[in-house]
Design a protein around this motif. Structure first.
Motif, PDB file in Angstrom:
ATOM      1  N   SER A 184      44.406  47.347  14.817  1.00  0.00           N
ATOM      2  CA  SER A 184      44.764  47.280  16.220  1.00  0.00           C
ATOM      3  C   SER A 184      45.805  48.489  16.445  1.00  0.00           C
ATOM      4  O   SER A 184      46.987  48.471  15.542  1.00  0.00           O
ATOM      5  CB  SER A 184      45.399  46.015  16.721  1.00  0.00           C
ATOM      6  N   ASN A 185      46.045  49.198  17.156  1.00  0.00           N
ATOM      7  CA  ASN A 185      46.791  50.374  17.555  1.00  0.00           C
ATOM      8  C   ASN A 185      47.494  50.133  18.933  1.00  0.00           C
ATOM      9  O   ASN A 185      46.824  49.825  19.673  1.00  0.00           O
ATOM     10  CB  ASN A 185      46.118  51.757  17.419  1.00  0.00           C
ATOM     11  N   HIS A 186      48.953  50.286  19.107  1.00  0.00           N
ATOM     12  CA  HIS A 186      49.625  50.368  20.120  1.00  0.00           C
ATOM     13  C   HIS A 186      50.664  51.494  20.401  1.00  0.00           C
ATOM     14  O   HIS A 186      50.961  51.751  19.372  1.00  0.00           O
ATOM     15  CB  HIS A 186      50.452  48.786  20.144  1.00  0.00           C
ATOM     16  N   TYR A 187      50.439  51.983  21.608  1.00  0.00           N
ATOM     17  CA  TYR A 187      51.428  53.419  21.814  1.00  0.00           C
ATOM     18  C   TYR A 187      52.040  52.980  22.946  1.00  0.00           C
ATOM     19  O   TYR A 187      51.500  52.650  24.276  1.00  0.00           O
ATOM     20  CB  TYR A 187      50.192  54.434  21.879  1.00  0.00           C
ATOM     21  N   LEU A 188      53.440  53.266  22.925  1.00  0.00           N
ATOM     22  CA  LEU A 188      54.374  53.391  24.093  1.00  0.00           C
ATOM     23  C   LEU A 188      54.925  54.853  24.244  1.00  0.00           C
ATOM     24  O   LEU A 188      55.519  55.097  23.386  1.00  0.00           O
ATOM     25  CB  LEU A 188      55.397  52.386  23.749  1.00  0.00           C
ATOM     26  N   TYR A 216      52.258  51.664  17.109  1.00  0.00           N
ATOM     27  CA  TYR A 216      52.395  50.719  15.851  1.00  0.00           C
ATOM     28  C   TYR A 216      51.058  50.156  15.575  1.00  0.00           C
ATOM     29  O   TYR A 216      50.252  50.102  16.457  1.00  0.00           O
ATOM     30  CB  TYR A 216      53.096  49.693  16.281  1.00  0.00           C
ATOM     31  N   LYS A 217      50.427  50.450  14.079  1.00  0.00           N
ATOM     32  CA  LYS A 217      49.362  50.217  13.634  1.00  0.00           C
ATOM     33  C   LYS A 217      49.135  48.988  12.820  1.00  0.00           C
ATOM     34  O   LYS A 217      49.919  48.798  12.006  1.00  0.00           O
ATOM     35  CB  LYS A 217      48.691  51.287  12.958  1.00  0.00           C
ATOM     36  N   GLU A 218      48.369  47.844  12.809  1.00  0.00           N
ATOM     37  CA  GLU A 218      48.083  46.826  11.782  1.00  0.00           C
ATOM     38  C   GLU A 218      46.793  46.744  11.745  1.00  0.00           C
ATOM     39  O   GLU A 218      45.861  46.828  12.241  1.00  0.00           O
ATOM     40  CB  GLU A 218      48.800  45.622  12.566  1.00  0.00           C
ATOM     41  N   ASN A 219      46.442  46.864  10.368  1.00  0.00           N
ATOM     42  CA  ASN A 219      45.195  46.837   9.551  1.00  0.00           C
ATOM     43  C   ASN A 219      44.986  45.679   8.934  1.00  0.00           C
ATOM     44  O   ASN A 219      45.846  45.525   7.483  1.00  0.00           O
ATOM     45  CB  ASN A 219      45.070  48.202   8.822  1.00  0.00           C
ATOM     46  N   PHE A 220      44.205  44.582   9.089  1.00  0.00           N
ATOM     47  CA  PHE A 220      43.801  43.760   8.009  1.00  0.00           C
ATOM     48  C   PHE A 220      42.460  43.955   7.447  1.00  0.00           C
ATOM     49  O   PHE A 220      41.407  43.740   8.151  1.00  0.00           O
ATOM     50  CB  PHE A 220      43.746  42.483   9.233  1.00  0.00           C
ATOM     51  N   ASN A 221      42.588  43.487   6.102  1.00  0.00           N
ATOM     52  CA  ASN A 221      41.375  43.570   5.480  1.00  0.00           C
ATOM     53  C   ASN A 221      41.136  42.405   4.494  1.00  0.00           C
ATOM     54  O   ASN A 221      42.115  41.800   4.252  1.00  0.00           O
ATOM     55  CB  ASN A 221      41.405  44.903   4.609  1.00  0.00           C
ATOM     56  N   THR A 222      39.969  41.888   4.459  1.00  0.00           N
ATOM     57  CA  THR A 222      39.348  40.779   3.466  1.00  0.00           C
ATOM     58  C   THR A 222      38.440  41.495   2.674  1.00  0.00           C
ATOM     59  O   THR A 222      37.533  41.909   3.134  1.00  0.00           O
ATOM     60  CB  THR A 222      38.958  39.744   4.377  1.00  0.00           C
ATOM     61  N   GLY A 234      37.916  36.844  -1.725  1.00  0.00           N
ATOM     62  CA  GLY A 234      38.444  36.842  -0.357  1.00  0.00           C
ATOM     63  C   GLY A 234      39.807  37.430  -0.143  1.00  0.00           C
ATOM     64  O   GLY A 234      40.510  36.777   0.797  1.00  0.00           O
ATOM     65  N   ARG A 235      40.290  38.128  -1.294  1.00  0.00           N
ATOM     66  CA  ARG A 235      41.820  38.365  -0.853  1.00  0.00           C
ATOM     67  C   ARG A 235      42.068  39.418   0.209  1.00  0.00           C
ATOM     68  O   ARG A 235      41.229  40.238   0.549  1.00  0.00           O
ATOM     69  CB  ARG A 235      42.082  39.317  -2.312  1.00  0.00           C
ATOM     70  N   SER A 236      43.069  39.054   0.969  1.00  0.00           N
ATOM     71  CA  SER A 236      43.460  39.751   2.260  1.00  0.00           C
ATOM     72  C   SER A 236      44.539  40.683   2.003  1.00  0.00           C
ATOM     73  O   SER A 236      45.508  40.341   1.214  1.00  0.00           O
ATOM     74  CB  SER A 236      43.879  38.785   3.472  1.00  0.00           C
ATOM     75  N   LYS A 237      44.481  41.605   2.620  1.00  0.00           N
ATOM     76  CA  LYS A 237      45.374  42.921   2.645  1.00  0.00           C
ATOM     77  C   LYS A 237      45.796  43.246   3.962  1.00  0.00           C
ATOM     78  O   LYS A 237      45.112  43.422   4.900  1.00  0.00           O
ATOM     79  CB  LYS A 237      45.104  44.089   1.980  1.00  0.00           C
ATOM     80  N   ILE A 238      47.050  43.348   4.432  1.00  0.00           N
ATOM     81  CA  ILE A 238      47.498  43.460   5.666  1.00  0.00           C
ATOM     82  C   ILE A 238      48.605  44.990   5.519  1.00  0.00           C
ATOM     83  O   ILE A 238      49.582  44.865   4.959  1.00  0.00           O
ATOM     84  CB  ILE A 238      48.150  42.522   6.551  1.00  0.00           C
ATOM     85  N   PHE A 239      48.155  45.860   6.345  1.00  0.00           N
ATOM     86  CA  PHE A 239      48.973  46.976   6.311  1.00  0.00           C
ATOM     87  C   PHE A 239      49.463  47.412   7.840  1.00  0.00           C
ATOM     88  O   PHE A 239      48.968  47.077   8.906  1.00  0.00           O
ATOM     89  CB  PHE A 239      48.314  48.387   5.977  1.00  0.00           C
ATOM     90  N   LYS A 240      50.911  47.615   7.790  1.00  0.00           N
ATOM     91  CA  LYS A 240      51.457  47.945   8.998  1.00  0.00           C
ATOM     92  C   LYS A 240      52.205  49.224   8.915  1.00  0.00           C
ATOM     93  O   LYS A 240      52.810  49.568   7.734  1.00  0.00           O
ATOM     94  CB  LYS A 240      52.576  46.817   9.437  1.00  0.00           C
ATOM     95  N   ARG A 281      36.792  46.735  14.909  1.00  0.00           N
ATOM     96  CA  ARG A 281      36.444  45.693  13.935  1.00  0.00           C
ATOM     97  C   ARG A 281      35.260  46.363  12.977  1.00  0.00           C
ATOM     98  O   ARG A 281      34.325  46.877  13.295  1.00  0.00           O
ATOM     99  CB  ARG A 281      35.953  44.297  14.615  1.00  0.00           C
ATOM    100  N   TRP A 282      35.490  45.939  11.844  1.00  0.00           N
ATOM    101  CA  TRP A 282      34.312  46.333  10.677  1.00  0.00           C
ATOM    102  C   TRP A 282      33.841  45.112   9.897  1.00  0.00           C
ATOM    103  O   TRP A 282      34.185  44.283   9.820  1.00  0.00           O
ATOM    104  CB  TRP A 282      34.984  47.182   9.456  1.00  0.00           C
ATOM    105  N   GLU A 283      32.350  45.513   9.976  1.00  0.00           N
ATOM    106  CA  GLU A 283      31.435  44.127   9.254  1.00  0.00           C
ATOM    107  C   GLU A 283      30.583  44.739   8.083  1.00  0.00           C
ATOM    108  O   GLU A 283      30.380  46.030   8.047  1.00  0.00           O
ATOM    109  CB  GLU A 283      30.718  43.789  10.631  1.00  0.00           C
TER     110      GLU A 283
END
Length: 224
Positions: A121-125, A155-161, A167-173, A107-109
């Protein structure tokens, strides 16, 4: 493709060595030593976390690229969870497979307002065939070394505000596929059927791995 051929050649070589040895091996071990081994273990996530930098977004990859006034407020990594099964073909030789899972969350603040600007969030199998060579085989204690080779899927998901733009949001997968492996330098199991174990090695399952398992199905008689 070349690496895959090398891995297949390695397994074929090991299998041939096993078959030649098994022809001369005393079969009496089948009366006392189990053939199947199920195992659950927890390992440290130190090496698997190195895959984080391999993700590519094409433009920017971290929250720091989007915001100049940010800091990483929280990073959590869960231990690597490992499920494994092996079959004992000979007193000293096992073959099977391993499935491993690991995840991390960041988390970034904003430095000034402490507003949450981004979450990642990063997930590895990992899925790996494996071989094991047990060099101490008793009723209650087994010591061994081994190697596992396969692939890891991330699998990586990055959510930016972006508060500077209403307050535009960007989601990268993104999805990552890479090679995976685990070299077990030494491992020890203590117990008859149910057992505890610990291993020292290097790879995607961790430098140190520990847990419990269950061995079963001794032969009722020796087939002449």
């Amino acid at each position: 493709m070349r690496n895959l051929k090398r891995i297949l050649f390695l397994f074929l070589t090991i299998g041939l060595a096993f078959s030649l040895h098994a022809q001369k091996e005393d079969p009496s071990w089948k009366l006392t030593l189990p053939r199947h081994d199920l195992q659950f273990g927890i390992g440290d996530p130190a090496l698997i976390m190195n895959h984080d930098h391999k993700f590519s977004w094409g433009v920017n990859s971290t929250a720091d690229d989007w915001f100049n006034n940010t800091y990483n407020a929280l990073t959590i990594a869960i231990p690597t969870i490992n499920f494994e099964y092996r079959y004992r073909f000979a007193k000293w030789f096992w073959f099977g497979g391993a499935i491993s899972y690991n995840a991390s969350f960041s988390r970034w603040e904003d430095y000034d307002t402490h507003d949450v600007l981004a979450r990642t969030s990063n997930h590895y199998l990992s899925i790996m065939p494996s071989v094991r060579f047990s060099w101490l085989n008793t009723k209650y204690v087994t010591m061994y070394s081994g190697i596992s080779l396969g692939c890891i899927i991330g699998y990586k998901e990055n959510f930016n505000t972006d508060y500077e733009h209403n307050g535009r949001s960007k989601i990268f997968k993104n999805i990552l596929v890479d090679g995976a492996g685990q070299l077990t330098a030494v491992g020890i199991q203590v117990g008859k059927n149910w057992y505890g174990f610990t291993e020292l090695g290097i790879g995607c399952q961790g430098f140190i791995k520990a847990g419990f398992g269950y061995k079963f199905n001794k032969k009722a008689k020796i087939n002449e």
